[in-house]
Design a protein around this motif. Structure first.
Motif, PDB file in Angstrom:
ATOM      1  N   SER A  43       0.841  -1.216   0.000  1.00 49.06           N
ATOM      2  CA  SER A  43       0.000   0.000   0.000  1.00 49.06           C
ATOM      3  C   SER A  43       0.864   1.250   0.000  1.00 49.06           C
ATOM      4  CB  SER A  43      -0.838   0.046   1.280  1.00 49.06           C
ATOM      5  OG  SER A  43      -2.062  -0.520   1.089  1.00 49.06           O
ATOM      6  N   ALA A  47       1.164   4.241  -2.724  1.00 48.21           N
ATOM      7  CA  ALA A  47       1.005   5.661  -2.379  1.00 48.21           C
ATOM      8  C   ALA A  47       2.253   6.451  -2.763  1.00 48.21           C
ATOM      9  CB  ALA A  47       0.723   5.814  -0.882  1.00 48.21           C
ATOM     10  N   THR A  48       3.430   5.848  -2.560  1.00 51.00           N
ATOM     11  CA  THR A  48       4.679   6.543  -2.910  1.00 51.00           C
ATOM     12  C   THR A  48       4.790   6.719  -4.421  1.00 51.00           C
ATOM     13  OG1 THR A  48       5.697   5.487  -0.998  1.00 51.00           O
ATOM     14  CG2 THR A  48       7.192   6.505  -2.570  1.00 51.00           C
ATOM     15  N   PHE A 107      -2.123  12.070  -2.471  1.00 53.28           N
ATOM     16  CA  PHE A 107      -1.290  10.894  -2.198  1.00 53.28           C
ATOM     17  C   PHE A 107      -0.461  11.082  -0.924  1.00 53.28           C
ATOM     18  CE2 PHE A 107      -1.929   9.514  -6.691  1.00 53.28           C
ATOM     19  CZ  PHE A 107      -2.295   8.210  -6.413  1.00 53.28           C
ATOM     20  N   LEU A 110      -2.743  10.038   1.845  1.00 53.48           N
ATOM     21  CA  LEU A 110      -2.891   8.578   1.871  1.00 53.48           C
ATOM     22  C   LEU A 110      -1.610   7.919   2.388  1.00 53.48           C
ATOM     23  CD1 LEU A 110      -4.685   8.057  -1.580  1.00 53.48           C
ATOM     24  CD2 LEU A 110      -5.734   8.306   0.662  1.00 53.48           C
ATOM     25  N   PHE A 111      -0.481   8.466   1.982  1.00 57.84           N
ATOM     26  CA  PHE A 111       0.826   7.969   2.428  1.00 57.84           C
ATOM     27  C   PHE A 111       0.919   8.069   3.957  1.00 57.84           C
ATOM     28  CE2 PHE A 111       5.220   8.835   3.630  1.00 57.84           C
ATOM     29  CZ  PHE A 111       5.939   7.878   2.941  1.00 57.84           C
ATOM     30  N   ALA A 133      -8.299   5.580   5.283  1.00 56.89           N
ATOM     31  CA  ALA A 133      -7.484   5.372   4.077  1.00 56.89           C
ATOM     32  C   ALA A 133      -8.357   4.901   2.916  1.00 56.89           C
ATOM     33  CB  ALA A 133      -6.391   4.350   4.357  1.00 56.89           C
ATOM     34  N   GLY A 137      -9.252   7.410  -0.217  1.00 56.96           N
ATOM     35  CA  GLY A 137      -8.818   6.917  -1.527  1.00 56.96           C
ATOM     36  C   GLY A 137      -9.987   6.866  -2.493  1.00 56.96           C
ATOM     37  N   LEU A 169      -3.454   4.878  -7.829  1.00 59.05           N
ATOM     38  CA  LEU A 169      -4.639   5.048  -6.972  1.00 59.05           C
ATOM     39  C   LEU A 169      -5.474   3.765  -6.963  1.00 59.05           C
ATOM     40  CD1 LEU A 169      -6.448   6.830  -5.197  1.00 59.05           C
ATOM     41  CD2 LEU A 169      -7.627   7.564  -7.272  1.00 59.05           C
ATOM     42  N   TYR A 172      -3.652   1.221  -4.939  1.00 61.83           N
ATOM     43  CA  TYR A 172      -3.761   1.593  -3.527  1.00 61.83           C
ATOM     44  C   TYR A 172      -5.134   1.164  -2.979  1.00 61.83           C
ATOM     45  CZ  TYR A 172      -4.607   4.633   0.453  1.00 61.83           C
ATOM     46  OH  TYR A 172      -4.955   5.110   1.698  1.00 61.83           O
TER      47      TYR A 172
END
Lengths: 189, 226
Positions: A43, A47-48, A107, A110-111, A133, A137, A169, A172
């Motif tokens: 995950s 995100a990264t 992002f 989310l990260f 999360a 997302g 996305l 993720y």
């Protein structure tokens, strides 16, 4: 740049997506907290990749604002290119803010959420953060549809780096959905 | 039993890791932003002098058909005079004559672009036909105060002072360009250099020689460029 698909930066992002998918699949096959942590790594990697991919589209946006006839970082001709998408002042921003910067901000959020869970998957708040999360997302999905719709039906060009962020996305969301499922079947630890 | 289960249930860390996660995220975000700005610094875009003029894609009339144009693709090294006007605005009526004079006086050294807007005032409703008639000085409307034609619908567009204009008129009846250019009213002039940087904005009088108007600014900038 003649062929955007031969771009080393793009290849780096594609490798990032594959690595994220591998971590996720690998974690799913493992039991207990080890598997959960590996899935969380997946995950986090999605995100990264999305965060870096969005930042790169922001770089391309800034470049194309200065050099509208042809930027340095992405092709402006052909079906797969950035010029007609990131370079078009009608579609490259949302109320004046570039889509790249918006994606980067999303992002980053989310990260942060996934990093919190990864650093302490057994914390009391980790279930709540998994839900955050998921829902945050999911909030990006309508924008994803709008942007893909503009690419396919309006400008009729595909921006490769935008696509990286879109796939990140989706990846993720799949990973967080699997994590939630893991909680539901009491396989979290 | 319940007591034993509670003991087996794994516990989270004693310290709250969220602050650390926040700091790591802030660090990652900062590094990525600084690196991105180093690779391609954001351009300063806006109608202010020294900024890059906001780009637009819009329909433009050049005497034949309406065709889509993009401002940034028009730059050819010449100064660009952008004039916002409303075909129903009485001051634009006289500005059009002044534009004709300046156009004749600058003999091709300046690219003229007029952006036709529709001010949100009763009687200023406009159409593409009205824009065409204003530019070309052709019959449109009559001299009755009935809303037809130019000048708040009180005059036939063919009676506009000055010569017919030979440069492009851009349709901004939706005011989307006007919004980005922070249009304070009409007529309004902005001069760009050959690469799209704003070098003169009518509203920034404090930067100009006292009393300088658009025509004088163009002549000054042309002389400076020689």
């Amino acid at each position: 740049m003649a062929n955007p698909l031969a771009d080393p930066v793009l290849l780096f992002f594609i490798a990032g997506l594959f690595a994220s998918g591998y971590l996720l699949a690998n974690g799913r096959g493992k039991k207990g907290l080890e598997g959960t942590n590996r899935m969380l790594d997946g995950s986090l990697a999605f995100a990264t990749t999305g965060l870096l991919g969005s930042a790169w589209t922001w770089v391309i946006y800034n470049d194309l604002v200065r050099n509208p006839l042809g930027g340095e970082f992405c092709a402006t001709e052909g079906f797969v290119q950035c010029g007609s998408v990131i370079g078009d002042p009608r579609y490259n921003n949302f109320f004046g803010i570039s889509w790249g910067m918006l994606g980067f901000t999303a992002f980053a959020t989310l990260f942060f959420l996934i990093l919190c869970i990864r650093m302490d998957p057994l914390a009391k708040w980790s279930e709540q953060y998994t839900n955050y999360a998921w829902w945050l997302g999911l909030a990006g999905v309508p924008f994803l549809f709008i942007l893909v719709g503009i690419e396919v039906f309006v400008v009729q060009h595909i921006c490769p780096f935008c696509t990286i962020a879109h796939i990140a996305l989706v990846g993720y969301l799949v990973s967080v959905w699997m994590l939630r499922e893991r909680r539901e079947i009491s396989a979290w630890y | 039993m319940a007591r034993r289960r509670r003991q087996l249930e794994p516990k989270g860390k004693d310290e709250d890791v969220r602050m650390t996660a926040g700091l790591i995220t802030a660090g990652v975000v900062s590094i990525v932003i600084v690196a991105s700005m180093f690779i391609a610094p954001p351009a300063n875009v806006g109608p202010e002098e020294g900024s890059l003029a906001p780009d637009f894609v819009a329909s433009a009339y050049n005497g034949g058909n309406w065709e889509e144009v993009r401002l940034s693709q028009l730059y050819d090294g010449r100064l660009v005079l952008i004039t916002f006007l409303d075909t129903d605005c009485p001051h634009c009526w006289t500005e059009a004559e002044y534009l004709s004079e300046i156009f004749d006086g600058t003999s091709g050294e300046v690219m003229f672009i007029t952006i036709a807007v529709e001010l949100q005032i009763s009687g200023h409703e406009s159409t593409r036909e009205e824009i065409e008639a204003f530019r070309d000085k052709t019959q449109f409307g009559d001299n009755q105060n009935n809303g037809d034609g130019c000048y708040s619908g009180r005059k036939n567009c063919a009676e506009r002072p000055g010569a017919p204009h030979s440069w492009m008129y851009v349709d901004d009846l939706s005011s989307s360009i006007a919004g980005e250019w922070e249009l304070p009213g009409t007529p309004f002039n902005v001069i760009l250099d050959g690469e799209g940087t704003v070098v003169w904005n009518q509203a920034q009088t404090e930067n100009h020689p006292p009393g300088e108007d658009m025509g004088e600014a163009l002549l000054r900038l042309l002389q400076e460029g020689e």
